[in-house]
Every structure is written in C-alpha cells, then in structure tokens.
Design a protein around this motif. Structure first.
Motif, PDB file in Angstrom:
ATOM      1  N   GLY B  94      -2.802  12.796   7.208  1.00 27.55           N
ATOM      2  CA  GLY B  94      -3.058  12.608   5.775  1.00 27.55           C
ATOM      3  C   GLY B  94      -2.401  11.366   5.210  1.00 27.55           C
ATOM      4  O   GLY B  94      -2.735  10.909   4.119  1.00 27.55           O
ATOM      5  N   PHE B  95      -1.446  10.787   5.961  1.00 24.48           N
ATOM      6  CA  PHE B  95      -0.678   9.651   5.422  1.00 24.48           C
ATOM      7  C   PHE B  95      -1.404   8.326   5.626  1.00 24.48           C
ATOM      8  O   PHE B  95      -0.868   7.385   6.189  1.00 24.48           O
ATOM      9  CB  PHE B  95       0.706   9.577   6.091  1.00 24.48           C
ATOM     10  CG  PHE B  95       1.614  10.742   5.776  1.00 24.48           C
ATOM     11  CD1 PHE B  95       1.327  11.623   4.746  1.00 24.48           C
ATOM     12  CD2 PHE B  95       2.784  10.930   6.503  1.00 24.48           C
ATOM     13  CE1 PHE B  95       2.167  12.695   4.469  1.00 24.48           C
ATOM     14  CE2 PHE B  95       3.628  12.000   6.226  1.00 24.48           C
ATOM     15  CZ  PHE B  95       3.321  12.890   5.214  1.00 24.48           C
ATOM     16  N   GLU B  96      -2.613   8.239   5.194  1.00 21.91           N
ATOM     17  CA  GLU B  96      -3.363   7.007   5.394  1.00 21.91           C
ATOM     18  C   GLU B  96      -3.841   6.469   4.062  1.00 21.91           C
ATOM     19  O   GLU B  96      -4.403   7.223   3.256  1.00 21.91           O
ATOM     20  CB  GLU B  96      -4.559   7.279   6.314  1.00 21.91           C
ATOM     21  CG  GLU B  96      -5.199   6.004   6.813  1.00 21.91           C
ATOM     22  CD  GLU B  96      -6.552   6.256   7.460  1.00 21.91           C
ATOM     23  OE1 GLU B  96      -7.124   7.347   7.291  1.00 21.91           O
ATOM     24  OE2 GLU B  96      -7.037   5.333   8.140  1.00 21.91           O
ATOM     25  N   LYS B  97      -3.622   5.188   3.852  1.00 23.07           N
ATOM     26  CA  LYS B  97      -4.083   4.501   2.636  1.00 23.07           C
ATOM     27  C   LYS B  97      -3.689   5.256   1.368  1.00 23.07           C
ATOM     28  O   LYS B  97      -4.501   5.424   0.449  1.00 23.07           O
ATOM     29  CB  LYS B  97      -5.597   4.316   2.671  1.00 23.07           C
ATOM     30  CG  LYS B  97      -6.024   3.332   3.747  1.00 23.07           C
ATOM     31  CD  LYS B  97      -7.507   3.153   3.719  1.00 23.07           C
ATOM     32  CE  LYS B  97      -7.952   2.227   4.842  1.00 23.07           C
ATOM     33  NZ  LYS B  97      -9.357   2.425   5.211  1.00 23.07           N
ATOM     34  N   LEU B  98      -2.437   5.719   1.341  1.00 23.47           N
ATOM     35  CA  LEU B  98      -1.997   6.449   0.156  1.00 23.47           C
ATOM     36  C   LEU B  98      -1.742   5.478  -0.990  1.00 23.47           C
ATOM     37  O   LEU B  98      -1.364   4.331  -0.764  1.00 23.47           O
ATOM     38  CB  LEU B  98      -0.711   7.218   0.463  1.00 23.47           C
ATOM     39  CG  LEU B  98      -0.801   8.328   1.497  1.00 23.47           C
ATOM     40  CD1 LEU B  98       0.491   9.127   1.539  1.00 23.47           C
ATOM     41  CD2 LEU B  98      -1.975   9.269   1.207  1.00 23.47           C
ATOM     42  N   ASP B  99      -1.912   5.965  -2.210  1.00 27.33           N
ATOM     43  CA  ASP B  99      -1.558   5.115  -3.338  1.00 27.33           C
ATOM     44  C   ASP B  99      -0.039   5.122  -3.517  1.00 27.33           C
ATOM     45  O   ASP B  99       0.663   5.906  -2.868  1.00 27.33           O
ATOM     46  CB  ASP B  99      -2.293   5.525  -4.619  1.00 27.33           C
ATOM     47  CG  ASP B  99      -1.877   6.904  -5.132  1.00 27.33           C
ATOM     48  OD1 ASP B  99      -0.814   7.396  -4.703  1.00 27.33           O
ATOM     49  OD2 ASP B  99      -2.618   7.467  -5.939  1.00 27.33           O
ATOM     50  N   SER B 100       0.470   4.255  -4.374  1.00 27.49           N
ATOM     51  CA  SER B 100       1.917   4.064  -4.479  1.00 27.49           C
ATOM     52  C   SER B 100       2.640   5.361  -4.845  1.00 27.49           C
ATOM     53  O   SER B 100       3.689   5.678  -4.293  1.00 27.49           O
ATOM     54  CB  SER B 100       2.232   2.994  -5.526  1.00 27.49           C
ATOM     55  OG  SER B 100       1.635   1.780  -5.158  1.00 27.49           O
ATOM     56  N   HIS B 101       2.068   6.120  -5.786  1.00 30.02           N
ATOM     57  CA  HIS B 101       2.710   7.355  -6.237  1.00 30.02           C
ATOM     58  C   HIS B 101       2.824   8.353  -5.090  1.00 30.02           C
ATOM     59  O   HIS B 101       3.872   8.972  -4.877  1.00 30.02           O
ATOM     60  CB  HIS B 101       1.920   7.962  -7.401  1.00 30.02           C
ATOM     61  CG  HIS B 101       2.628   9.075  -8.084  1.00 30.02           C
ATOM     62  ND1 HIS B 101       2.545  10.379  -7.640  1.00 30.02           N
ATOM     63  CD2 HIS B 101       3.459   9.089  -9.165  1.00 30.02           C
ATOM     64  CE1 HIS B 101       3.291  11.147  -8.413  1.00 30.02           C
ATOM     65  NE2 HIS B 101       3.864  10.379  -9.350  1.00 30.02           N
ATOM     66  N   MET B 225      -5.546   5.804  -1.950  1.00 29.76           N
ATOM     67  CA  MET B 225      -5.791   4.654  -2.812  1.00 29.76           C
ATOM     68  C   MET B 225      -7.302   4.500  -2.972  1.00 29.76           C
ATOM     69  O   MET B 225      -8.041   4.635  -2.003  1.00 29.76           O
ATOM     70  CB  MET B 225      -5.204   3.422  -2.129  1.00 29.76           C
ATOM     71  CG  MET B 225      -5.408   2.133  -2.844  1.00 29.76           C
ATOM     72  SD  MET B 225      -4.339   0.868  -2.145  1.00 29.76           S
ATOM     73  CE  MET B 225      -4.813   0.868  -0.430  1.00 29.76           C
ATOM     74  N   ASN B 226      -7.730   4.254  -4.186  1.00 27.98           N
ATOM     75  CA  ASN B 226      -9.164   4.146  -4.426  1.00 27.98           C
ATOM     76  C   ASN B 226      -9.536   2.685  -4.706  1.00 27.98           C
ATOM     77  O   ASN B 226      -9.194   2.146  -5.758  1.00 27.98           O
ATOM     78  CB  ASN B 226      -9.515   5.058  -5.612  1.00 27.98           C
ATOM     79  CG  ASN B 226     -11.006   5.091  -5.835  1.00 27.98           C
ATOM     80  OD1 ASN B 226     -11.774   4.638  -4.984  1.00 27.98           O
ATOM     81  ND2 ASN B 226     -11.409   5.634  -6.980  1.00 27.98           N
ATOM     82  N   ILE B 227     -10.212   2.052  -3.768  1.00 23.66           N
ATOM     83  CA  ILE B 227     -10.607   0.661  -3.977  1.00 23.66           C
ATOM     84  C   ILE B 227     -11.992   0.627  -4.591  1.00 23.66           C
ATOM     85  O   ILE B 227     -12.943   1.164  -4.024  1.00 23.66           O
ATOM     86  CB  ILE B 227     -10.595  -0.116  -2.643  1.00 23.66           C
ATOM     87  CG1 ILE B 227      -9.195  -0.077  -2.033  1.00 23.66           C
ATOM     88  CG2 ILE B 227     -11.072  -1.547  -2.835  1.00 23.66           C
ATOM     89  CD1 ILE B 227      -9.115  -0.642  -0.646  1.00 23.66           C
ATOM     90  N   ALA B 228     -12.075   0.032  -5.754  1.00 25.60           N
ATOM     91  CA  ALA B 228     -13.355   0.001  -6.459  1.00 25.60           C
ATOM     92  C   ALA B 228     -14.300  -1.016  -5.835  1.00 25.60           C
ATOM     93  O   ALA B 228     -15.469  -0.744  -5.592  1.00 25.60           O
ATOM     94  CB  ALA B 228     -13.134  -0.312  -7.932  1.00 25.60           C
ATOM     95  N   SER B 229     -13.779  -2.209  -5.558  1.00 24.73           N
ATOM     96  CA  SER B 229     -14.633  -3.203  -4.889  1.00 24.73           C
ATOM     97  C   SER B 229     -13.768  -4.229  -4.194  1.00 24.73           C
ATOM     98  O   SER B 229     -12.578  -4.387  -4.516  1.00 24.73           O
ATOM     99  CB  SER B 229     -15.553  -3.885  -5.910  1.00 24.73           C
ATOM    100  OG  SER B 229     -14.802  -4.820  -6.653  1.00 24.73           O
ATOM    101  N   LEU B 230     -14.330  -4.911  -3.246  1.00 22.17           N
ATOM    102  CA  LEU B 230     -13.581  -5.890  -2.474  1.00 22.17           C
ATOM    103  C   LEU B 230     -14.497  -7.086  -2.251  1.00 22.17           C
ATOM    104  O   LEU B 230     -15.627  -6.917  -1.813  1.00 22.17           O
ATOM    105  CB  LEU B 230     -13.190  -5.255  -1.132  1.00 22.17           C
ATOM    106  CG  LEU B 230     -12.020  -5.800  -0.356  1.00 22.17           C
ATOM    107  CD1 LEU B 230     -10.732  -5.718  -1.154  1.00 22.17           C
ATOM    108  CD2 LEU B 230     -11.858  -5.011   0.927  1.00 22.17           C
ATOM    109  N   THR B 231     -14.021  -8.270  -2.591  1.00 22.61           N
ATOM    110  CA  THR B 231     -14.881  -9.431  -2.369  1.00 22.61           C
ATOM    111  C   THR B 231     -14.137 -10.512  -1.594  1.00 22.61           C
ATOM    112  O   THR B 231     -12.910 -10.623  -1.687  1.00 22.61           O
ATOM    113  CB  THR B 231     -15.346 -10.057  -3.704  1.00 22.61           C
ATOM    114  OG1 THR B 231     -14.197 -10.217  -4.536  1.00 22.61           O
ATOM    115  CG2 THR B 231     -16.374  -9.204  -4.394  1.00 22.61           C
TER     116      THR B 231
END
Lengths: 644, 262
Positions: B94-101, B225-231
């Motif tokens: 579960g410890f993958e790409k967690l957000d900072s909090h 962590m939720n990435i909305a978009s990446l360019t």
C-alpha cells in the motif's frame, strides 16, 4: 727519517676520546637501527629481485653522482665535491684507525700520498659546502628551503674542515717536518701560526676538531644527513623491490619497503618541486612537502618518540590536504635523485581519504557517485556512449557475428565530450582509409577505471576492472587500441594477467606507418609542436611513436617546446584533476600553451582527449595568436591524408 | 543529557540528477519514467550527514527510516555505511505513491513504535516531487516543535539551536528537545562512501522491515497522490542569430526581427 705522523701527539686523556667515540658510534647505531626498525614495521613483507643489478645501479649512482648532475649541473658538481671530499676524509680516518690499531703502514711515500689526498678531500668538501651555502642563501635557488638544519649542518661541516686544517697547521708549525710541503693547505696555515704558540694551541685545535667530528657522527641519523645512508638504500630498494601496484586486499596506509626507505631518503632537495607542474602553476601542492609529511606520518605511527629528527619536528601539519592537487604526472619521479615517487605517496593518502569519506572534496564526491551510477564521469547516459558513431558504418563488437582484428576502446571522455569526440571521428576515419578491420563496443563499452584508480577509489576500480575483463572475454577481444593514454595505461599496467593486448592509438598509427599504409599526396606546410601526454610519455615511455607519425607528414616541420619528452609539463587534467575545482596562481594548461606558442608553431598537437580539452580551453580562455590551433594527432593526420 | 537519539527519515527516489536523455514523460499513464539508478534523495543525504556529525560529536544513536512499496537494500544500506546504527524499512504494497499527509502518517506511526528519541531529521524536500510537506506534517502529527531549512544544527542543554535559511541569510532558532528539523543542503554533502565500505555493509545482517499492519496503519488512513495531468516541458531549444554589419545596419536588422515577431 721517512715521512710519518705521530698519533695522539701532545694529546692527554686519550681514554676520554675513546669513550666519546664509543658514545658517538652508539648513537649512530641506535639511530640507524631505529630507521631500519621503523621501515620494517611500516612495510609489507619484502621480496628482493635483481639484487646484483640494483647494487650496480646504486654504486654507479653514488660514485658518479650522475642522477644529480643530470638536469642540474651546478647542483650535481657541488654534491660531487662534497661527496668525494667527505668520502676521502672518511676513508682517510678509517685508514688512520687501521694504522694505529692493526698494523703500521703509513710511512714514507704511502704517508705522503695519504697527506695529499686528505688535503684534496678537505678542500673539495670545503668548496662544495661553501658552494652549497652560496646556492641556498645568496643565489637563493628557488627549489631550496632555508630551514634550521639547512644552515646548521653545512656550517658544522665548515667548522669541521677548518678545525682540521688548523690543527694540521699547528702541528706542522710546531714540528716543521721536511715533508710539510705535501700538506699544502696545512702548511700554508702553518705560516699563519707563530711556532711558539703552535705547540700550545695544538691540543685545543685537536679537541675542537674531535668533538665536532664525533658530534657530527652522533647527529647523522637524527637529521637530513641520514641521507648518506638512506639515499643509497632508496636507490637500491627502488630497483630491487619496486613499489607494487596496490591491491584491494592491502590494509590502507601500509607501505612498500621502497616507499618507507624513500621517505627517509628524501633530503628536501626540491628537484621535484621545480619539476612539478602543479607547484609551477603556483598551486598549494609541493611533492617534497608531501613526502616529508608522509615521512612524519610513518614515524608517528610506529615510533615511540614521535619522530627521530632533531629539526623540523612540528612542521607539515595538514600538508596532506594538498593531495588532490597532484595530477599523478610522474614529473617528480623523473627527477628524484633517489627514484622516489611522490605521486605514489599521494595515491596512498587519497585511498585513505576515500575510505574515510569526509576528506573527499564535494565535486570529486559527486563525480565518483556519477562514475558508479553511470559508468562515466561526464554525467552522461550509458545509452549515449556509442552515439558519436551513428551513421559511420563502424562494426559493433557486441552485436552478433561481428568479428574484427582490433577493438577500438573509445573511452569516456572521447565518447562524451564534444571536442574530444573528434578524436574518435578522425581515428576511425583513418582506420577505415587504411583498411583496418576494427570495431567498437558501442553503448556496452565500460569505463576502464582510470579515474577511480587515480583518485584512490580502489573498490570501484576493482569492480570496473572485473566488468571490463568479463566484457572483453565475452566478446573474445584480444587486441585493443585506446584513444586515451589514461585508458591505455590502466589497461596495460593495472590489469595483471589480462588476456588482451592494449595499445594507444599512436602505437597503431606508427604500425600503419611502418607497414606503408599511410600515403600522403600533397605536402602540408605547417610548423607544429607536440605535447607529450604524461601517461603516454613519462608513464609508458612512448615518446617516439607520435613524433615519427608527425614527421612522416611531408612538408611539415616539428619543433620542440622548452619542456618535452620526459620533462614535459602536464596539461592539468590527469589524476582526477579534470573533475575538481582547485586553483593556483595560474592554470597549468595556460603555462603549457604559452610554451607551445613560444616555439613559433602554428599548431599544438597532442595525443590525449584530456590534454586536448585542457589545451583547447586554455586557448579559448587565454587567447592566442590569430590562427593558432590545438589539434589531436588524428585530426592532423587525417587533414594530411585528405589534403589532395 | 549526553547521548542523542536521532531518527532520520529518508526517501528512495530515482537519481534526480540523471542525464536528461534518461528521463521521459508518459502523459497517458501520468507517469515520469526515469531510467536511472535509485538513490537516497539528496536533501535526505544532507540530513544524514548532519545526523552523523551530531552523533560523532555527542555520541548516541542514529536510526534511519524509509518508506516505500519496494525498497532497495543496496541503496539504503548506504546510510549504514555512512555511520547510521540502524535501518528500518517500512515496506507495504500500500505504500506506493502516497501523498505527503499519508507519508507522514506512516512515518509517525513508525516513530511512535520506536518510542524514544531526541531529534527527528528529514530532508527539506524530496528530490523527485519537491513538495517539502512531509517533514512539517510529521512534526505536527508527533506534536513536536519543528524547524525547517536547517543549515547548521547544534545541540546543548536539552535544546537544539538551528541556523535556519531565510532569503536574507539565516535566523537562529532554538527549540526544546525532542524536536523535528528539516535539513537544507547548506549543512554539507554526505561524506563519500567508498565501494569497499558499501560492499562490506551489503554483507551485513538482515534489515528489519515493518508492514502497515505492524505499525498499525490501516488502509483508510492513507491516500495515494492524485495526479491530475502531466505534460512534457515545452521545447526550450533556442535559436541565436548574430546580426552583422555596422551599428546602423545592425539596428535596422534588429528592427526587422522585432517587426517580424509582432
């Protein structure tokens, strides 16, 4: 009555003289023994080979002083006078002892010859010592230091010789034997001493002379004068037990016996400082000081009294921090009278610093990290390594079915640096023009480990070496040509028991020349000068191959710089210096560039990617005559071959 | 107080100084693809150096914590080779790409499990996402005084005095121990770890790994962590033209250039 001398004439308390002599000899033996003890404690087990040759070399060096005369005639002659003066007097004294205690033979003609030789010895020693003092204190030769013992010991010598002559003069004045003319100096002094006072003065002169000489014997092992024993020992061991390439299993800080002896054989003559390109550019490093620091370190770790020397005990604190300046160019070893390699002492210290970690400068720390992660020091992607060869129709030896006679080992710098890539382009073009069947390792080419090895990262070097060896075995590579003298040196000397032969490209070009594969249609009317890369010239004695290739170009004129061949100056890029930010008064590359320009040449030729980058940068930064160019030998050769 | 008990949080990331040619952006899968070796985030290495220097000066213990889905021994043992006493991995699927909090939640749980400590150190921000949040949130969760951007750390009489980087220079800030400090690069580069030292450490004993369950972190407590978009960054290639001729001609040519851009 035949010519002779009465021993202990007018001297009372001879027992006191013998007692003092015994003490002096004892002090001498304790001092010499301490040195041997410390050398043994610091050294790995010693193995000797070629003892006869080493002894022969040592004797010739001592007797002729050839190593001292070479490169500095004045210093060499000065030392020659001191050495032979001292040696004659020493032998003479031994002869007197034998005459007194074993069998009497100094009479008649033998005595007269003896007298004359002693006079010559005394004069020779006196002239040599005064010359030395003049060089050090009046001429102030830059490489010479002026520490306490540098004044005390020569003045001691002067007093010894003068007291000897005065005592002789007093004896001759009192006795005026008919053979007095043979002692030409003593007899002249006898003329200055009134006959009546002579007999009264004689015992005082005698005791002064005796005490000075016995005192001198006592301090030999506790001062730089110990070089009268340790310098010959260093010459012997440098040849009979050469310093071995350090192995990963070695305990760090452990010395080879030749190194331990060299540290004590160094008498701070400073020839290395005069030759060192780093010192010459006004940087904070001097090989001599580093060796003295290493000497002190050696004694501190093993000797209960910290240091055996009477003088300079507190100096050299923190000198080791200058270790990163050394470019390992080998200029210091080239001129060292006792064949000591200061740069190896630096390598030892670097290794310890790397293991400790805290003394590694930031940029070097980062470079070593990158070197480990990306297998090159240029922060470039492994995948880009073969990029320079795209579209050039060069066989990739790591691809199926590729079999060639020669593997061109391009090297990190030539693969990644924009300027140096031109070496790869021109060399491969020449190989193609001359029909050599060759290939490269493309993106699989590893780093040979030169940088890791030179900056003291032996663990990384060992890993890189294994990687290279495995790769060469895997693709059946037995013949290698390198762009860089650094790769060449590492592959040829730091890979014991290898299954391949490594050569530098200049050796391949020389072979092509010999086999008449290089043909030129039109002359190239330029004047060029050639800069010897340290790892090609000094380290591997490849001086003639590049020059032969250059001279083969019709119309071209090759002129030499003030420093060339074994005396060449370093560009400042070796030994890991390329990846450090150390500054002196000047840049080594700019000093070198000035020499090149001074020859009147239009082109400076070199045969090393690092030299090429360093000299090109110096040209851009310092500015040169209009049209002055810096070129790699391959670039020049290709220009000549394509000159139609 | 003589001995100092330091916990330091480090993050394993792909080398942020990887050659640009080894980095690409997968906009579709919202992923930055880095074809480079894993390393300890550079600011965390600075924090590690600071911790080791404090330990060398005052004695004590340095415990290193690192959290992730799949952590690499060969990367993180570097901390032990540098002089840390203990390395604890917080490893869980579960410890993958967690957000900072969430990251701070996991670290806080682990630190509470360890129990006693005087100082918690972390890098000022991670070298991959550069958010700079985890350290401060962690301090809040643990209820500790928190000082960010440390450039120099000294400990005396149960307090810590930190020189904290500010735009004008630095401020001296004092806090009672235990405290949390986020460390900036000014404290100095991590000492060089030789390959021989590293290899010796690789042969060392097993490294303890704690799962989410073991530190009592439930799935609900953490969020990805939720990435909305990446360019891909815009093409930054520059075109440089040299205007030749006399000053008048150059000026005229420059006017033409400006006019053409209008």
């Amino acid at each position: 009555m035949s010519a002779h001398r009465i021993m202990f004439w007018q001297i009372e308390y001879t027992w006191l003289f013998y007692l003092l002599s015994a003490i002096a000899v004892l002090l001498f033996l304790i001092g010499a023994g301490s040195h041997i003890w410390v050398w043994k404690k610091n050294s790995k087990s010693m193995s000797l080979k070629g003892v006869g040759h080493a002894l022969n070399k040592m004797c010739i060096d001592i007797i002729t002083g050839r190593r001292l005369i070479r490169g500095d005639m004045a210093a060499g002659l000065m030392h020659f006078l001191i050495f032979w003066g001292f040696f004659l007097l020493f032998i003479g004294t031994c002869v007197l002892v034998a005459h007194e205690h074993l069998f009497e033979f100094l009479e008649g003609a033998r005595y007269l010859w003896f007298s004359v030789l002693m006079e010559i010895g005394g004069i020779s020693l006196l002239v040599g010592i005064i010359w030395g003092l003049v060089r050090r204190y009046l001429q102030r030769v830059p490489r010479l230091e002026r520490r306490a013992e540098d004044a005390i010991l020569p003045l001691w010598f002067v007093l010894m010789v003068l007291s000897g002559f005065f005592l002789e003069g007093a004896r001759l004045a009192a006795n005026s034997p008919q053979w007095a003319d043979w002692s030409f100096v003593g007899n002249w002094i006898a003329g200055l001493i009134p006959a009546a006072a002579a007999e009264r003065l004689y015992p005082s002169f005698w005791w002064v002379h005796a005490l000075l000489c016995l005192g001198f014997i006592s301090v030999v092992c506790y001062s730089k004068m110990f070089h009268i024993l340790s310098a010959p020992a260093s010459i012997f061991f440098s040849s009979a037990s050469p310093v071995l390439p350090p192995s990963i299993e070695d305990e760090t800080g452990r010395l080879d016996v030749a190194e331990a002896v060299f540290y004590d054989g160094c008498m701070r003559c400073g020839r290395c400082v005069a030759a060192c390109p780093s010192s010459g550019a006004g940087e904070a490093y001097a090989p001599r000081d580093f060796v003295q620091w290493a000497r002190k370190q050696m004694w501190q770790t093993q000797f209960p009294l910290n240091d055996i020397r009477l003088w300079n005990r507190g100096d050299y604190e923190g000198t080791n921090e200058s270790m990163w300046y050394c470019t390992t160019c080998r200029a210091c070893l080239e001129v060292c009278p006792v064949y000591g390699a200061a740069f190896e002492a630096v390598a030892k210290e670097r290794r310890q610093a790397v293991e400790k970690g805290t003394l590694v400068p930031t940029i070097l720390n980062q470079t070593l990290e990158k070197l480990f992660r990306y297998d090159n020091p240029w922060e470039s992607s492994k995948k880009q390594r073969g990029a320079w060869a795209e579209g050039l129709d060069i066989a990739d030896l790591t691809k199926r079915g590729a079999v060639t006679d020669l593997c061109y080992f391009v090297g990190c710098t030539t693969s990644f640096d924009d300027r140096a890539r031109s070496i790869a382009h021109s060399f491969t073009k020449i190989l193609q023009l001359t029909g050599v069947n060759f290939g490269i390792l493309g993106k699989k080419e590893p780093c040979c480990g030169d940088i890791a090895r030179r900056v003291g990262e032996f663990g990384l070097f060992e890993e890189q070496k294994e990687k290279c060896k495995t790769l060469f075995d895997q693709y059946g590579i037995t013949e290698i040509a390198t762009s860089s003298p650094h790769c060449y040196h590492t592959l040829a000397n730091d890979y014991p028991d290898s299954s391949f032969r490594a050569r530098h490209y200049t050796m391949v070009l020389k072979e092509l020349l010999k086999n008449k594969k290089l043909s030129f249609e039109k002359p190239l009317n330029v004047t060029v000068t050639y800069h010897d890369p340290c790892y090609l010239g000094r380290h591997n004695r490849i001086f003639n191959e590049p020059r032969d290739v250059i001279r083969a170009i019709p119309g071209l004129r090759l002129v030499e710089m003030e420093h060339s061949r074994e005396n060449s100056l370093c560009c400042g890029g070796g030994g890991g210096r390329m990846w450090q930010d150390l500054k002196g008064e000047r840049k080594m590359s700019e000093v070198r560039l000035e020499e090149a320009e001074a020859t009147g040449a239009q082109i400076l030729i070199t045969a090393c990617p690092m030299c090429l980058i360093m000299m090109e940068d110096a040209r851009k930064a310092a500015g040169t005559r209009e049209g002055f160019r810096v070129m790699d030998l391959n670039e020049l050769l290709l220009e000549a071959l394509e000159n139609k | 107080m003589t001995e100092l008990n330091i916990i330091i949080c480090v993050k394993q990331i792909p080398d942020p100084e990887a050659p640009l040619s080894d980095v690409s952006i997968d906009a579709e899968n919202l992923e930055v693809v880095v074809d480079a070796p894993q390393v300890i985030s550079p600011f965390d290495e600075n924090a590690l150096e600071a911790a080791i220097q404090l330990k060398e000066e005052l004695d004590g213990k340095v415990t290193v914590l690192s959290m992730g889905k799949k952590l690499s021994d060969s990367v993180l043992r570097k901390a032990l080779a540098a002089g840390a006493d203990e390395l604890i991995l917080l490893e869980d699927n579960g410890f993958e790409k967690l957000d900072s909090h969430s990251t701070a939640t996991v670290l806080a749980a682990a630190i509470k499990k360890i129990g006693s400590f005087d100082l918690v150190l972390a890098g000022r921000q991670a070298g991959d996402w550069d958010s700079g949040q985890v350290g401060l949130i962690l301090g809040e969760m643990l209820g500790l005084p928190c000082i960010s951007l440390a450039r120099e750390i000294t400990v005396e009489d149960g307090s810590v005095i930190v020189k904290k980087t500010v735009p004008e220079g630095y401020e001296r800030v004092k806090a009672k121990l235990p405290a949390l400090i986020t460390v900036s690069n000014e404290v100095g580069e991590l000492r060089y770890i030789s390959r021989t030292r590293m290899l010796k450490m690789m042969r060392g004993g097993d490294i303890p790994a704690w799962t989410a369950e073991e530190i009592g972190v439930s799935d609900d407590a953490i969020e990805k962590m939720n990435i909305a978009s990446l360019t891909t960054p815009p093409d930054m290639t520059r075109d440089c033209q040299f205007l030749e001729g006399s000053p008048d001609q150059q000026a005229a040519a420059l006017v033409d250039v400006f006019v053409s851009l209008r």
